[in-house]
Design an enzyme around this catalytic site. Structure first.
Site: not given
Lengths: 277, 280
Positions: A45, A116, A152
């Site tokens: 990330e 995200k 994540c």
């Protein structure tokens, strides 16, 4: 559609705010991954900038495509390699809107991006201060299979991986910047997402220290059976490769038919109860 | 979760690895030649010095023992030598009595009976010596404050807490003792009663009125958002005692932060300027 692909995971120690340094690191790993026969290389990330960029975020973000993506496209082309990496993306329409984005490149150029969805804003995390969440969960039809991207904290929310699987993903990629205190969560959740969805999952985490936060590495490729196909070292830079055989999906889907047994009415109930939380 | 001693059990192996990595990483990124630290002979400073030496190598660690005549203690002096020899770092001893006396004489409002102000002067004088060495040797100052003392504000503002890094600041005192024993700090140092050595016969637990074993459990509960009533029930203590500790913790916030300012500008230092540590 290929039956087998070779995936490389590059858990690198990024330098915060130094795109040139990080891109050089990515180029070096791309060359090594290609030498190991990889078809796909996955970086962590925000690997282009480091994770804890805080107020530097506003000046480090770029459009997609933009200078960094264009530069890394050349690397993909030169190494004949698919690559996934993380970067700060600013909106086409306004500089004030920034996303934490995963980019998928192929030898023929930019394939797509994922913004995200779940932005952690607790403890040491302050992502909602800087980022707008993404609202799309795309699955990309590529030469290396049907690929879904996550980032994540998304892994804490099973509905994201499930939706990608229901949209046809054979491989879910999770790029991450997970500090050591969260290792147990990620080790369990990455395996769980692969197994409950009968899908391959490739997880790449950062290593190194940013503002006292130590990232634990431990990148891995997990088969739908839960078998760890490849496992990188903890806490140190590493590059590991593993082979994914998509033909295994049929066998495991039959043996553990979670997709067959899905009950849509529970999802309606889930929505109602989530709204009332 | 039940508040009992087990919750403070430290994974010392992991803590050792992470702290050593933290020290090494910071020194490398800051391009310093090593660390300077105040070594008092107590468990915190001896453990910090030992970890620094294990992380960087003894040649990059300078422990400075800074005694003064009112609190001079031969056992502390002996312990600094033991730890320096065992972990192979350089040790220097500088008596700061004369400098302190010069300060007392120079301060128009000096009052010898005000032991707090006088004691804080000693802690800040030690800080001045450490930073002089750090500047001269291109090193960073490595602090040894622990979490128990930092949370309740049992330290001198800009004094013993002043440092570039504080590797033990996320470990309670009882956990520091576990880590000390794990890395080979001799038990007579690891288990020695703590003292800031600001005035004669000062002992931390006596001054605080509580054992670290109990204090750490109270702070552990507060850290995890438990109410004083819940903590009191777990530990079978009067709730007023827990409230006192909580009040002390919250009231010490001014000692843990940079100075507060009136917000006037677009972005304000210490408020909404959020800059990462970088090497650029």
């Amino acid at each position: 559609m290929p039956r087998k692909i070779n995936i490389a995971l590059a858990q690198i120690n990024c330098r915060v705010g130094d795109k040139k340094h990080n891109m050089d690191l990515m180029k070096k790993h791309a060359k090594q991954a290609r030498e190991k026969g990889a078809d796909l290389l996955v970086f962590p990330e925000l690997s282009l900038t480091g994770y804890l960029t805080r107020d530097l975020t506003y000046n480090l973000a770029e459009k997609i495509p933009g200078p960094s993506v264009n530069s890394l496209k050349q690397v993909s082309r030169r190494e004949n390699l698919h690559m996934v990496f993380g970067m700060l993306e600013h909106s086409e329409k306004t500089r004030g809107v920034i996303y934490n984005t995963a980019v998928l490149l192929g030898p023929r150029g930019l394939i797509g991006k994922y913004r995200k969805s779940q932005l952690p804003t607790h403890s040491v995390f302050e992502e909602k201060r800087y980022f707008r969440p993404g609202y799309q969960l795309p699955v990309f039809e590529t030469d290396i299979g049907r690929v879904g991207l996550t980032i994540c904290y998304d892994i804490f929310f099973p509905e994201i991986s499930r939706l990608l699987r229901l949209k046809g993903a054979q491989l879910i990629i999770c790029i991450s910047a997970s500090p050591a205190v969260r290792r147990k969560f990620f080790e369990v959740f990455t395996a769980a997402r692969a197994m409950e969805n009968t899908v391959f999952l490739a997880y790449t985490n950062l290593v190194g220290i940013e503002d006292g936060l130590q990232f634990w590495g431990g990148s891995r490729i997990i088969a739908p059976s839960g078998h760890i196909i490849a496992q990188a070292k903890y806490d140190e830079e590493d590059l590991v490769t593993g082979e994914v055989d998509y033909s295994d999906l049929k066998r495991i889907e039959t043996f553990v038919p979670t997709l067959r047994d899905l009950r849509p009415e529970f999802f309606d109930s889930l929505k109602t109860h989530t709204e009332d939380l | 979760m039940k508040l009992k001693t087990e919750v403070l059990q430290l994974d010392s192996t992991t803590a050792e690895v992470r702290i050593k990595r933290f020290i090494t990483d910071y020194v490398e990124k800051s391009e310093a030649t090593g660390v300077v630290l105040n070594i008092s002979g107590g468990v915190d400073s001896c453990t910090t010095a030992a970890l620094s030496s294990l992380a960087l190598g003894g040649s990059k660690v300078l422990g400075i023992f800074l005694p003064e005549e009112e609190t001079r203690n031969t056992v502390d002096a002996k312990h600094t030598k033991i730890i320096a020899e065992k972990f192979g770092f350089n040790l220097e001893t500088i008596d700061i009595s004369s400098v302190l006396k010069a300060c007392y004489h120079s301060l128009p409002i000096y009052e010898d009976q005000d032991k707090i102000s006088k004691g804080n002067l000693k802690a800040r004088m030690r800080m001045i010596f450490l930073y002089y060495y750090a500047n001269r040797l291109n090193r960073i100052v490595c602090g040894s404050s622990d979490k128990s003392e930092t949370m309740i504000g049992y330290f001198t503002k800009w004094g013993d807490v002043a440092a570039d890094i504080s590797p033990l600041m996320d470990l309670y005192k009882t956990q520091v003792r576990q880590l000390a024993l794990h890395i080979g700090v001799p038990p007579e140092i690891a288990k020695k009663p703590s003292t800031p050595r600001l005035w004669p016969r000062q002992l931390a637990e006596h001054e605080l009125g509580i054992k670290y074993e109990t204090l750490d459990l109270i702070l552990f509960g507060l850290e995890r958002f438990m109410t004083p009533k819940e903590i009191a029930e777990h530990l079978k203590l009067p709730v007023t005692r827990i409230e006192e500790i909580k009040k002390r913790w919250l009231a010490a916030e001014h000692k843990r932060r940079g100075p507060l300012t009136a917000k006037l500008g677009y972005r304000t230092v210490g408020a909404d300027f959020r800059i990462p540590y970088t090497t650029q």
